[in-house]
Design a protein around this motif. Structure first.
Motif, PDB file in Angstrom:
ATOM      1  N   LEU A 231       0.820  -1.211   0.000  1.00 36.66           N
ATOM      2  CA  LEU A 231       0.000   0.000   0.000  1.00 36.66           C
ATOM      3  C   LEU A 231       0.856   1.265   0.000  1.00 36.66           C
ATOM      4  CD1 LEU A 231      -2.760  -1.084   2.574  1.00 36.66           C
ATOM      5  CD2 LEU A 231      -2.886  -1.122   0.075  1.00 36.66           C
ATOM      6  N   VAL A 232       1.881   1.291   0.840  1.00 33.35           N
ATOM      7  CA  VAL A 232       2.752   2.475   0.905  1.00 33.35           C
ATOM      8  C   VAL A 232       3.524   2.632  -0.399  1.00 33.35           C
ATOM      9  CG1 VAL A 232       4.641   3.592   2.155  1.00 33.35           C
ATOM     10  CG2 VAL A 232       2.935   2.275   3.401  1.00 33.35           C
ATOM     11  N   GLY A 233       3.867   1.505  -1.027  1.00 36.18           N
ATOM     12  CA  GLY A 233       4.544   1.570  -2.323  1.00 36.18           C
ATOM     13  C   GLY A 233       3.719   2.315  -3.358  1.00 36.18           C
ATOM     14  N   LEU A 234       2.398   2.164  -3.288  1.00 36.16           N
ATOM     15  CA  LEU A 234       1.518   2.882  -4.217  1.00 36.16           C
ATOM     16  C   LEU A 234       1.484   4.379  -3.897  1.00 36.16           C
ATOM     17  CD1 LEU A 234      -1.464   0.357  -4.390  1.00 36.16           C
ATOM     18  CD2 LEU A 234       0.327   0.715  -6.101  1.00 36.16           C
ATOM     19  N   LEU A 235       1.589   4.716  -2.606  1.00 36.00           N
ATOM     20  CA  LEU A 235       1.612   6.135  -2.230  1.00 36.00           C
ATOM     21  C   LEU A 235       2.905   6.809  -2.696  1.00 36.00           C
ATOM     22  CD1 LEU A 235       0.218   6.022   1.440  1.00 36.00           C
ATOM     23  CD2 LEU A 235      -1.034   6.438  -0.676  1.00 36.00           C
ATOM     24  N   VAL A 236       4.001   6.066  -2.661  1.00 35.64           N
ATOM     25  CA  VAL A 236       5.307   6.644  -3.000  1.00 35.64           C
ATOM     26  C   VAL A 236       5.581   6.568  -4.498  1.00 35.64           C
ATOM     27  CG1 VAL A 236       7.805   6.456  -2.634  1.00 35.64           C
ATOM     28  CG2 VAL A 236       6.232   6.101  -0.723  1.00 35.64           C
ATOM     29  N   HIS A 237       5.265   5.427  -5.113  1.00 37.30           N
ATOM     30  CA  HIS A 237       5.625   5.192  -6.520  1.00 37.30           C
ATOM     31  C   HIS A 237       4.404   4.938  -7.405  1.00 37.30           C
ATOM     32  CE1 HIS A 237       9.785   5.056  -5.301  1.00 37.30           C
ATOM     33  NE2 HIS A 237       9.596   4.004  -4.523  1.00 37.30           N
ATOM     34  N   GLY A 238       3.269   5.456  -7.015  1.00 38.86           N
ATOM     35  CA  GLY A 238       2.043   5.179  -7.764  1.00 38.86           C
ATOM     36  C   GLY A 238       2.049   5.683  -9.195  1.00 38.86           C
ATOM     37  N   ASP A 239       2.832   6.729  -9.470  1.00 38.40           N
ATOM     38  CA  ASP A 239       2.873   7.288 -10.822  1.00 38.40           C
ATOM     39  C   ASP A 239       3.915   6.596 -11.696  1.00 38.40           C
ATOM     40  OD1 ASP A 239       4.859   8.351  -9.158  1.00 38.40           O
ATOM     41  OD2 ASP A 239       5.170  10.065 -10.479  1.00 38.40           O
ATOM     42  N   LYS A 240       4.576   5.580 -11.136  1.00 38.01           N
ATOM     43  CA  LYS A 240       5.578   4.829 -11.889  1.00 38.01           C
ATOM     44  C   LYS A 240       5.014   3.475 -12.304  1.00 38.01           C
ATOM     45  CE  LYS A 240       9.466   6.996  -9.468  1.00 38.01           C
ATOM     46  NZ  LYS A 240       8.676   7.823  -8.545  1.00 38.01           N
ATOM     47  N   PRO A 241       5.718   2.728 -13.164  1.00 45.13           N
ATOM     48  CA  PRO A 241       5.229   1.410 -13.583  1.00 45.13           C
ATOM     49  C   PRO A 241       5.017   0.461 -12.402  1.00 45.13           C
ATOM     50  CG  PRO A 241       7.021   2.124 -15.007  1.00 45.13           C
ATOM     51  CD  PRO A 241       6.936   3.121 -13.890  1.00 45.13           C
ATOM     52  N   LYS A 242       4.231  -0.554 -12.633  1.00 45.36           N
ATOM     53  CA  LYS A 242       3.844  -1.498 -11.587  1.00 45.36           C
ATOM     54  C   LYS A 242       5.041  -2.174 -10.937  1.00 45.36           C
ATOM     55  CE  LYS A 242       0.689  -5.418 -10.969  1.00 45.36           C
ATOM     56  NZ  LYS A 242      -0.246  -6.338 -11.688  1.00 45.36           N
ATOM     57  N   ASP A 243       6.093  -2.396 -11.695  1.00 42.20           N
ATOM     58  CA  ASP A 243       7.276  -3.080 -11.169  1.00 42.20           C
ATOM     59  C   ASP A 243       7.979  -2.275 -10.080  1.00 42.20           C
ATOM     60  OD1 ASP A 243       6.816  -5.139 -12.899  1.00 42.20           O
ATOM     61  OD2 ASP A 243       8.264  -4.488 -14.415  1.00 42.20           O
ATOM     62  N   SER A 244       7.644  -1.005  -9.960  1.00 47.64           N
ATOM     63  CA  SER A 244       8.302  -0.154  -8.965  1.00 47.64           C
ATOM     64  C   SER A 244       7.982  -0.584  -7.540  1.00 47.64           C
ATOM     65  CB  SER A 244       7.892   1.307  -9.161  1.00 47.64           C
ATOM     66  OG  SER A 244       8.278   1.765 -10.440  1.00 47.64           O
ATOM     67  N   VAL A 245       6.858  -1.286  -7.343  1.00 43.20           N
ATOM     68  CA  VAL A 245       6.493  -1.737  -6.000  1.00 43.20           C
ATOM     69  C   VAL A 245       6.774  -3.228  -5.820  1.00 43.20           C
ATOM     70  CG1 VAL A 245       4.769   0.047  -5.624  1.00 43.20           C
ATOM     71  CG2 VAL A 245       4.082  -2.069  -6.712  1.00 43.20           C
ATOM     72  N   SER A 246       7.497  -3.816  -6.756  1.00 45.13           N
ATOM     73  CA  SER A 246       7.874  -5.218  -6.611  1.00 45.13           C
ATOM     74  C   SER A 246       8.990  -5.341  -5.576  1.00 45.13           C
ATOM     75  CB  SER A 246       8.356  -5.792  -7.949  1.00 45.13           C
ATOM     76  OG  SER A 246       7.329  -5.718  -8.918  1.00 45.13           O
ATOM     77  N   LEU A 247       9.089  -6.524  -4.978  1.00 47.82           N
ATOM     78  CA  LEU A 247      10.142  -6.755  -4.002  1.00 47.82           C
ATOM     79  C   LEU A 247      11.504  -6.816  -4.697  1.00 47.82           C
ATOM     80  CD1 LEU A 247       8.442  -9.457  -1.760  1.00 47.82           C
ATOM     81  CD2 LEU A 247       8.993  -7.124  -1.095  1.00 47.82           C
ATOM     82  N   PRO A 248      12.568  -6.393  -4.023  1.00 51.55           N
ATOM     83  CA  PRO A 248      13.911  -6.449  -4.627  1.00 51.55           C
ATOM     84  C   PRO A 248      14.305  -7.883  -4.987  1.00 51.55           C
ATOM     85  CG  PRO A 248      13.910  -5.132  -2.617  1.00 51.55           C
ATOM     86  CD  PRO A 248      12.581  -5.801  -2.676  1.00 51.55           C
ATOM     87  N   LYS A 249      15.262  -8.015  -5.887  1.00 52.95           N
ATOM     88  CA  LYS A 249      15.681  -9.334  -6.365  1.00 52.95           C
ATOM     89  C   LYS A 249      16.352 -10.168  -5.279  1.00 52.95           C
ATOM     90  CE  LYS A 249      16.216  -7.953 -11.199  1.00 52.95           C
ATOM     91  NZ  LYS A 249      17.143  -7.829 -12.353  1.00 52.95           N
ATOM     92  N   PHE A 250      16.927  -9.499  -4.267  1.00 50.59           N
ATOM     93  CA  PHE A 250      17.625 -10.245  -3.225  1.00 50.59           C
ATOM     94  C   PHE A 250      16.673 -10.816  -2.167  1.00 50.59           C
ATOM     95  CE2 PHE A 250      17.829  -5.696  -2.082  1.00 50.59           C
ATOM     96  CZ  PHE A 250      17.187  -5.713  -0.858  1.00 50.59           C
ATOM     97  N   THR A 251      15.374 -10.605  -2.332  1.00 53.59           N
ATOM     98  CA  THR A 251      14.392 -11.138  -1.386  1.00 53.59           C
ATOM     99  C   THR A 251      14.419 -12.660  -1.389  1.00 53.59           C
ATOM    100  OG1 THR A 251      12.987  -9.230  -1.867  1.00 53.59           O
ATOM    101  CG2 THR A 251      11.976 -11.049  -0.677  1.00 53.59           C
ATOM    102  N   SER A 252      14.307 -13.250  -0.213  1.00 54.27           N
ATOM    103  CA  SER A 252      14.291 -14.706  -0.102  1.00 54.27           C
ATOM    104  C   SER A 252      13.134 -15.287  -0.918  1.00 54.27           C
ATOM    105  CB  SER A 252      14.134 -15.118   1.367  1.00 54.27           C
ATOM    106  OG  SER A 252      13.991 -16.518   1.487  1.00 54.27           O
ATOM    107  N   PRO A 253      13.366 -16.354  -1.696  1.00 52.88           N
ATOM    108  CA  PRO A 253      12.302 -16.945  -2.536  1.00 52.88           C
ATOM    109  C   PRO A 253      11.064 -17.368  -1.747  1.00 52.88           C
ATOM    110  CG  PRO A 253      14.442 -17.842  -3.131  1.00 52.88           C
ATOM    111  CD  PRO A 253      14.661 -17.035  -1.888  1.00 52.88           C
ATOM    112  N   VAL A 254      11.259 -17.767  -0.487  1.00 52.14           N
ATOM    113  CA  VAL A 254      10.108 -18.227   0.300  1.00 52.14           C
ATOM    114  C   VAL A 254       9.138 -17.082   0.576  1.00 52.14           C
ATOM    115  CG1 VAL A 254      11.381 -20.114   1.391  1.00 52.14           C
ATOM    116  CG2 VAL A 254      11.313 -17.876   2.499  1.00 52.14           C
TER     117      VAL A 254
END
Length: 323
Positions: free
Chosen positions: A115-138
């Protein structure tokens, strides 16, 4: 009044336990919780603004729950004072903390992260609120299926049709209320309107208030005017509104980056970058000189030497049999 009584005592405990100001102790999460319950953020904000470079091990090991709770409560505190970018970072740390299994703390942090990702990066593409690549797969594997309603909010937000998002809120209202996220979801709805207005600035130079209302899904020009005035004051867009003909003119950023305030901001950012670089160098040096790292390198070298020795012996044996 009860939570506020413990703030001074817990603050003193942190000062006693900390080997340095950048060390995280098991008591940090308790202080963050007390400040959040008491709605008294003055004592905790300077601590939250300090970059953590060390986790203080009290005894044999540090319980990961204390770390997760500190960053989760910290994100909630930054939300309360409307520092959304810092809140997003704190929730991100809680969600991406190295783990072999997800916890309820990470689940709640992930809901707010989206939700906060949408407040901060809502005007950017959807991938902007995706988790970073180093996030654990689980995390991606198990958290997303548990947050279907929030994933739906993210998808509806990026459809750029307000009705889709508005219709989704009543459908999941009970869940959002249970999670104490209904207010945040309503802010996301407002942010969608502002993100849609901001997109118009990249396409149009001049539009009437009525046209803007139609394009972003608001009922009247007066509502649009209020939103645009708010966005101008916050620096989100640069525009002028003509009261005579009800037209909006979207302007380019007038900042010339030569004002004293801007130069001061640049200097502060440069000094912060230099400080962070020194911290990274110090952490790298500590790792290279640490006993576990040296043992690991020595063990890897021994294994490599044994492998090379075995390989040489095999070649030698083969050569003798040929002879």
């Amino acid at each position: 009044d009860i939570p506020i009584r413990g703030i001074a005592l817990v603050t003193r405990a942190i000062n006693k336990l900390q080997p340095n100001p950048t060390a995280l102790t098991s008591v940090h999460s308790a202080l963050a919780k007390l400040c959040l319950k008491a709605r008294c953020f003055g004592p905790i904000l300077p601590i939250l603004d300090t970059d953590i470079t060390q986790i203080n091990k009290e005894g044999e090991k540090m319980d990961a729950a204390y770390v997760l709770l500190y960053y989760y409560y910290g994100g909630c505190i930054y939300l309360a004072v409307k520092q959304y970018e810092k809140a997003l970072y704190y929730f991100e740390v809680a969600v991406t903390f190295p783990t072999a299994a997800v916890s309820h703390i990470m689940l709640e942090a992930y809901k707010k992260y989206m939700l906060v990702g949408l407040l901060v990066h809502g005007d950017k593409p959807k991938d902007s609120v995706s988790l970073p690549k180093f996030t654990s797969p689980v995390v991606s594997k198990f958290l997303k299926p548990l947050c279907r309603a929030y994933v739906d909010v993210v998808n509806a937000f990026h459809l750029n049709t307000p009705d889709e998002l508005r219709n989704l809120i009543p459908k999941h209202r009970e869940l959002f209320e249970t999670d104490s996220n209904l207010g945040l979801v309503n802010q996301v709805l407002e942010a969608q309107t502002r993100a849609n207005i901001k997109r118009l600035t990249k396409t149009f130079v001049t539009l009437s208030l009525a046209d803007v209302a139609t394009r972003v899904g608001l009922e009247s020009g007066q509502q649009v005017e209020r939103e645009i005035v708010y966005m101008i004051k916050s620096g989100s867009i640069h525009a002028t509104i003509s009261q005579q003909d009800g037209m909006v003119r979207f302007d380019l950023n007038p900042e010339s980056y030569s004002s004293p305030d801007m130069l001061k901001l640049v200097e502060e950012n440069v000094l912060r970058a230099i400080s962070l670089d020194k911290q990274v160098e110090k952490l790298t040096e500590d790792v290279l000189l640490s006993t576990p790292y040296i043992r690991k390198i020595a063990y890897a070298k021994e294994e490599e030497d044994e492998r090379m020795s075995s390989s040489n012996m095999a070649v030698s044996s083969g050569f003798k049999s040929d002879v």
